[in-house]
Design an enzyme around this catalytic site. Structure first.
Site, PDB file in Angstrom:
ATOM      1  N   CYS A 108       0.812  -1.223   0.000  1.00  0.00           N
ATOM      2  CA  CYS A 108       0.000   0.000   0.000  1.00  0.00           C
ATOM      3  C   CYS A 108       0.843   1.270   0.000  1.00  0.00           C
ATOM      4  O   CYS A 108       0.387   2.322  -0.449  1.00  0.00           O
ATOM      5  CB  CYS A 108      -0.889   0.016   1.243  1.00  0.00           C
ATOM      6  SG  CYS A 108      -1.963  -1.416   1.360  1.00  0.00           S
ATOM      7  N   GLU A 126      -6.815  -6.219  -2.922  1.00  0.00           N
ATOM      8  CA  GLU A 126      -7.087  -5.236  -1.865  1.00  0.00           C
ATOM      9  C   GLU A 126      -5.942  -4.250  -1.764  1.00  0.00           C
ATOM     10  O   GLU A 126      -4.782  -4.608  -1.960  1.00  0.00           O
ATOM     11  CB  GLU A 126      -7.266  -6.006  -0.551  1.00  0.00           C
ATOM     12  CG  GLU A 126      -7.423  -5.181   0.681  1.00  0.00           C
ATOM     13  CD  GLU A 126      -6.099  -4.888   1.373  1.00  0.00           C
ATOM     14  OE1 GLU A 126      -6.050  -3.875   2.109  1.00  0.00           O
ATOM     15  OE2 GLU A 126      -5.128  -5.629   1.170  1.00  0.00           O
ATOM     16  N   ARG A 171     -11.705   1.740   8.752  1.00  0.00           N
ATOM     17  CA  ARG A 171     -10.628   1.406   7.825  1.00  0.00           C
ATOM     18  C   ARG A 171     -11.202   1.213   6.427  1.00  0.00           C
ATOM     19  O   ARG A 171     -11.831   0.191   6.133  1.00  0.00           O
ATOM     20  CB  ARG A 171      -9.919   0.142   8.293  1.00  0.00           C
ATOM     21  CG  ARG A 171      -8.705  -0.254   7.476  1.00  0.00           C
ATOM     22  CD  ARG A 171      -8.028  -1.453   8.136  1.00  0.00           C
ATOM     23  NE  ARG A 171      -7.013  -2.024   7.323  1.00  0.00           N
ATOM     24  CZ  ARG A 171      -5.713  -1.737   7.408  1.00  0.00           C
ATOM     25  NH1 ARG A 171      -5.298  -0.851   8.273  1.00  0.00           N
ATOM     26  NH2 ARG A 171      -4.842  -2.339   6.632  1.00  0.00           N
ATOM     27  N   ARG A 197     -10.879   0.531   2.460  1.00  0.00           N
ATOM     28  CA  ARG A 197      -9.985  -0.193   1.574  1.00  0.00           C
ATOM     29  C   ARG A 197     -10.621  -0.276   0.191  1.00  0.00           C
ATOM     30  O   ARG A 197     -11.834  -0.357   0.047  1.00  0.00           O
ATOM     31  CB  ARG A 197      -9.741  -1.628   2.065  1.00  0.00           C
ATOM     32  CG  ARG A 197      -9.249  -1.744   3.495  1.00  0.00           C
ATOM     33  CD  ARG A 197      -7.966  -1.025   3.738  1.00  0.00           C
ATOM     34  NE  ARG A 197      -6.843  -1.806   3.270  1.00  0.00           N
ATOM     35  CZ  ARG A 197      -5.591  -1.396   3.324  1.00  0.00           C
ATOM     36  NH1 ARG A 197      -5.293  -0.223   3.827  1.00  0.00           N
ATOM     37  NH2 ARG A 197      -4.614  -2.144   2.883  1.00  0.00           N
TER      38      ARG A 197
END
Length: 172
Positions: free
Chosen positions: A61, A99, A145, A147
């Site tokens: 990420c 993801e 969170r 995503r």
């Protein structure tokens, strides 16, 4: 560690391969799921990765996160997406589930998403026109969170279904 493993096992799936570059993460994964965990995926020949029906992958990420330098594909870690594409091209699983951080959706003024979507299309998969952004808070997980979740289906299996309505408020 092992979110995809846990979720798909609950749905009746079986994990046939796991990889993590970090030794401590591999140890925890192996302890939690009682299976060997390979190291750096970029050093593993695609032929040594078992075939499967679903490829699940999270790629680093940091290259896309607002918290980092946002170098995207100019950061070596950002190129792990292309390693995933090589695995997919070799095995052609039915589905892909990828993801990453929320900022992937708008990184580089949307160019990053356009590159990812074009590669998915070239591999022979459908995905949604815009990135799907989910927040675990809306699924009764006590954490805020967001995503990006990239859901893909091999084109010979027919088009993707319309996404169900995604909850906007935490479950109570």
């Amino acid at each position: 560690i092992g979110g995809f493993h846990q979720a798909l096992t609950k749905l009746g799936g079986e994990c046939v391969f796991a990889s993590d570059i970090d030794e401590k993460c591999r140890t925890v994964y192996a302890d939690n799921y009682n299976m060997p965990v390979a190291g750096d995926i970029t050093k593993i020949p695609v032929e040594d990765i078992p075939a499967c029906n679903v490829v699940c992958a999270g790629f680093p990420c940091q290259p896309f996160s607002k918290s980092g330098f946002q170098r995207g594909f100019d950061d070596d870690r950002g190129n792990l997406f292309f390693n995933i594409c090589n695995i997919v091209k070799h095995h052609m699983p039915e589905y892909l589930l990828l993801e990453n951080v929320r900022n992937l959706a708008s990184h580089d003024n949307g160019n990053t998403w356009n590159v990812i979507r074009a590669h998915i299309d070239d591999l022979g998969y459908y995905t949604y026109e815009t990135p799907t952004i989910l927040n675990v808070l809306h699924f009764n997980i006590p954490q805020n969170r967001e995503r990006v979740i990239i859901m893909c289906k091999r084109k010979d299996l027919g088009p993707l279904r319309d996404l169900p309505e995604i909850p906007n408020n935490p479950k109570t």
